[in-house]
Design a protein around this motif. Structure first.
Motif, PDB file in Angstrom:
ATOM      1  N   ASP A  73      58.119  32.470  57.871  1.00  0.00           N
ATOM      2  CA  ASP A  73      59.740  32.498  57.926  1.00  0.00           C
ATOM      3  C   ASP A  73      60.023  32.031  59.166  1.00  0.00           C
ATOM      4  O   ASP A  73      60.212  33.111  60.307  1.00  0.00           O
ATOM      5  CB  ASP A  73      60.167  33.836  57.591  1.00  0.00           C
ATOM      6  N   GLU A  75      47.198  31.042  52.138  1.00  0.00           N
ATOM      7  CA  GLU A  75      46.951  30.472  50.904  1.00  0.00           C
ATOM      8  C   GLU A  75      47.326  29.002  50.795  1.00  0.00           C
ATOM      9  O   GLU A  75      46.981  28.248  49.616  1.00  0.00           O
ATOM     10  CB  GLU A  75      47.499  31.126  49.701  1.00  0.00           C
ATOM     11  N   LEU A 134      41.594  40.389  64.350  1.00  0.00           N
ATOM     12  CA  LEU A 134      42.022  41.439  64.153  1.00  0.00           C
ATOM     13  C   LEU A 134      41.309  42.187  62.837  1.00  0.00           C
ATOM     14  O   LEU A 134      41.242  41.647  61.905  1.00  0.00           O
ATOM     15  CB  LEU A 134      43.437  41.757  63.888  1.00  0.00           C
ATOM     16  N   SER A 135      40.720  43.215  63.210  1.00  0.00           N
ATOM     17  CA  SER A 135      39.794  43.918  62.264  1.00  0.00           C
ATOM     18  C   SER A 135      40.369  45.339  62.032  1.00  0.00           C
ATOM     19  O   SER A 135      41.211  45.591  61.942  1.00  0.00           O
ATOM     20  CB  SER A 135      38.267  43.728  62.718  1.00  0.00           C
ATOM     21  N   ALA A 136      39.282  46.216  61.821  1.00  0.00           N
ATOM     22  CA  ALA A 136      39.685  47.664  61.707  1.00  0.00           C
ATOM     23  C   ALA A 136      38.525  48.522  61.895  1.00  0.00           C
ATOM     24  O   ALA A 136      37.570  48.207  62.006  1.00  0.00           O
ATOM     25  CB  ALA A 136      40.211  48.000  60.303  1.00  0.00           C
ATOM     26  N   MET A 149      45.739  40.688  51.147  1.00  0.00           N
ATOM     27  CA  MET A 149      46.196  40.556  49.960  1.00  0.00           C
ATOM     28  C   MET A 149      44.653  40.431  48.998  1.00  0.00           C
ATOM     29  O   MET A 149      43.502  40.387  49.799  1.00  0.00           O
ATOM     30  CB  MET A 149      46.608  38.932  49.759  1.00  0.00           C
ATOM     31  N   PRO A 161      43.933  38.595  59.584  1.00  0.00           N
ATOM     32  CA  PRO A 161      43.874  38.345  58.102  1.00  0.00           C
ATOM     33  C   PRO A 161      45.048  39.023  57.161  1.00  0.00           C
ATOM     34  O   PRO A 161      45.442  40.223  57.542  1.00  0.00           O
ATOM     35  CB  PRO A 161      42.527  38.994  57.661  1.00  0.00           C
TER      36      PRO A 161
HETATM   37  N1  NAP Z   1      48.392  49.341  60.090  1.00  0.00           N
HETATM   38  C1  NAP Z   1      47.283  49.852  60.376  1.00  0.00           C
HETATM   39  O1  NAP Z   1      47.100  51.028  60.730  1.00  0.00           O
HETATM   40  C2  NAP Z   1      46.025  49.033  60.567  1.00  0.00           C
HETATM   41  C3  NAP Z   1      44.880  49.689  61.159  1.00  0.00           C
HETATM   42  C4  NAP Z   1      43.480  48.708  61.336  1.00  0.00           C
HETATM   43  C5  NAP Z   1      43.725  47.431  60.967  1.00  0.00           C
HETATM   44  N2  NAP Z   1      45.025  47.033  60.315  1.00  0.00           N
HETATM   45  C6  NAP Z   1      45.037  45.513  59.983  1.00  0.00           C
HETATM   46  O2  NAP Z   1      46.008  44.942  60.549  1.00  0.00           O
HETATM   47  C7  NAP Z   1      46.528  43.831  59.882  1.00  0.00           C
HETATM   48  C8  NAP Z   1      47.927  43.897  59.505  1.00  0.00           C
HETATM   49  O3  NAP Z   1      48.740  43.679  60.629  1.00  0.00           O
HETATM   50  P1  NAP Z   1      50.314  44.029  60.986  1.00  0.00           P
HETATM   51  O4  NAP Z   1      50.482  45.685  60.734  1.00  0.00           O
HETATM   52  O5  NAP Z   1      50.498  43.354  62.143  1.00  0.00           O
HETATM   53  O6  NAP Z   1      50.662  43.629  59.540  1.00  0.00           O
HETATM   54  P2  NAP Z   1      52.391  43.372  59.341  1.00  0.00           P
HETATM   55  O7  NAP Z   1      53.273  43.829  60.401  1.00  0.00           O
HETATM   56  O8  NAP Z   1      52.346  43.555  57.890  1.00  0.00           O
HETATM   57  O9  NAP Z   1      52.403  41.842  59.553  1.00  0.00           O
HETATM   58  C9  NAP Z   1      51.807  40.693  58.696  1.00  0.00           C
HETATM   59  C10 NAP Z   1      51.855  39.457  59.371  1.00  0.00           C
HETATM   60  O10 NAP Z   1      51.084  38.437  58.627  1.00  0.00           O
HETATM   61  C11 NAP Z   1      51.818  37.744  57.963  1.00  0.00           C
HETATM   62  N3  NAP Z   1      51.595  37.292  56.603  1.00  0.00           N
HETATM   63  C12 NAP Z   1      51.298  38.208  55.485  1.00  0.00           C
HETATM   64  N4  NAP Z   1      50.915  37.515  54.528  1.00  0.00           N
HETATM   65  C13 NAP Z   1      50.429  36.250  54.981  1.00  0.00           C
HETATM   66  C14 NAP Z   1      49.940  34.988  54.344  1.00  0.00           C
HETATM   67  N5  NAP Z   1      49.621  34.906  53.103  1.00  0.00           N
HETATM   68  N6  NAP Z   1      49.968  33.697  55.279  1.00  0.00           N
HETATM   69  C15 NAP Z   1      50.438  33.959  56.564  1.00  0.00           C
HETATM   70  N7  NAP Z   1      50.987  34.860  57.068  1.00  0.00           N
HETATM   71  C16 NAP Z   1      50.984  36.103  56.321  1.00  0.00           C
HETATM   72  C17 NAP Z   1      53.273  38.147  57.946  1.00  0.00           C
HETATM   73  O11 NAP Z   1      54.447  37.248  57.548  1.00  0.00           O
HETATM   74  P3  NAP Z   1      55.829  37.566  57.227  1.00  0.00           P
HETATM   75  O12 NAP Z   1      56.846  38.234  58.613  1.00  0.00           O
HETATM   76  O13 NAP Z   1      56.537  36.451  56.867  1.00  0.00           O
HETATM   77  O14 NAP Z   1      55.559  38.848  55.942  1.00  0.00           O
HETATM   78  C18 NAP Z   1      53.301  39.014  59.240  1.00  0.00           C
HETATM   79  O15 NAP Z   1      53.747  38.117  60.449  1.00  0.00           O
HETATM   80  C19 NAP Z   1      45.628  43.846  58.303  1.00  0.00           C
HETATM   81  O16 NAP Z   1      44.762  42.792  58.537  1.00  0.00           O
HETATM   82  C20 NAP Z   1      45.166  45.365  58.482  1.00  0.00           C
HETATM   83  O17 NAP Z   1      43.926  45.572  57.826  1.00  0.00           O
HETATM   84  C21 NAP Z   1      45.972  47.849  60.213  1.00  0.00           C
END
Ligand code: NAP
Length: 284
Positions: A35, A55, A102-104, A77, A74
């Motif tokens: 976006d 995708e 980025l992993s977990a 999805m 990643p």
């Molecule tokens: N939240 C936690 O506590 C936590 C802890 C450990 C690990 N993680 C890992 O962190 C990651 C999530 O990070 P985050 O919180 O920064 O995520 P987020 O704030 O939800 O942001 C996701 C980003 O990825 C983009 N995105 C989503 N689907 C996509 C696609 N199909 N193709 C290209 N870009 C895409 C989104 O774009 P849009 O803005 O267009 O939607 C956004 O820029 C995951 O891998 C999760 O497993 C999370």
């Protein structure tokens, strides 16, 4: 031609901060975004944008042109493993040298769906022969803004008295930026935590103090948490995946504290109180 760093997930909680850190360091940064309008609002004209979706393989060539390093976030999805691995293959073909992924926390040691997906992506990056750095953060402090904010002064979670060493997204991003700009972090794995393990009661007390209003924690049964997420329109696979994480946290299995953030960025990780103060307006 200056080689570039491609940041995926650049409009999200972590990626946004990674792109900003890199740009502030003067690194040649390209943000892969779905976006453009959202991205322009975040970055102004400071950062180059490229259309990117995991995708859509047709977008990979332009996104990866002249790219030496990638911050790989990643997407959550059901086919995370396939689409992310396909992108790693494209990165290798395009001549990328190093992927910071980025992993977990818990990947490789705990059995949970999101962890298995991240583990499969980690294996693929390793097997590709590319340089790698895997960042395995604990739950983000920002989850209390994005995913389980207080509603009418109440945080509803099925965590019992479980504790977790929440980490601030800004620390994760600072570590990622270091790993992307310093060869010393190649082929390393880091577990990123905050400085203390906190229960949700303790989180609520800190938020109350900072917000100047009562915020309490209600420990809800698993079935209530599950029903609420389904009612809010979340897909069943996602609810199942999140319930696994809740269960792990209820058992305090991610309460460990590591020194990785401090060692990499040279200062202590952000404490929950500091996070809360910096975002006090969100909790008032
Ligand atoms: N939240 C936690 O506590 C936590 C802890 C450990 C690990 N993680 C890992 O962190 C990651 C999530 O990070 P985050 O919180 O920064 O995520 P987020 O704030 O939800 O942001 C996701 C980003 O990825 C983009 N995105 C989503 N689907 C996509 C696609 N199909 N193709 C290209 N870009 C895409 C989104 O774009 P849009 O803005 O267009 O939607 C956004 O820029 C995951 O891998 C999760 O497993 C999370």
């Amino acid at each position: 031609m200056t080689k570039k760093i491609l940041v995926t997930g650049a409009t999200g909680t972590i990626g946004r901060e990674v792109a900003k850190c890199l740009a502030a360091d003067g690194a040649s940064t390209r943000a892969g975004v779905r976006d453009r309008t959202k991205a322009r609002k975040q970055f102004g004209d400071d950062i180059e944008l490229v259309a990117f979706a995991f995708e859509d393989k047709r977008l990979f060539t332009d996104a990866l042109e002249d790219v030496e390093k990638v911050f790989l976030l990643p997407p959550l999805m059901p086919n995370q493993v396939e689409v992310t691995n396909a992108f790693v293959d494209a990165a290798q073909r395009a001549g990328v040298q190093h992927i910071v992924k980025l992993s977990a926390i818990g990947v490789g040691t705990e059995t949970f769906t999101a962890g298995e997906w991240h583990a499969a992506n980690e294996r693929h990056v390793r097997n590709s022969g590319l340089g790698f750095t895997f960042l395995r953060p604990n739950s983000f402090m920002q989850n209390f803004i994005n995913y389980f904010p207080p509603r009418d002064g109440v945080i509803y979670l099925p965590w019992g008295n479980g504790k977790a060493s929440f980490v601030d997204a800004r620390d994760i991003a600072s570590v990622a930026a270091r790993a992307l700009t310093n060869e010393a972090h190649k082929n390393k794995i880091y577990t990123l935590t905050g400085p203390a393990a906190l229960s949700i009661d303790e989180v609520a007390r800190t938020l109350s103090h900072v917000a100047g209003r009562e915020i309490e924690y209600v420990d809800v049964p698993e079935s209530t948490a599950r029903d609420a997420m389904l009612k809010a329109g979340m897909a069943e696979w996602q609810v199942d995946l999140l319930m696994e994480l809740h269960e792990i946290n209820k058992q305090s299995r991610w309460s460990t504290i590591t020194s990785d953030v401090q060692e990499i960025i040279g200062k202590p990780p952000i404490a929950f109180r500091e996070f809360a103060c910096d975002h006090a307006d969100k909790f008032r």
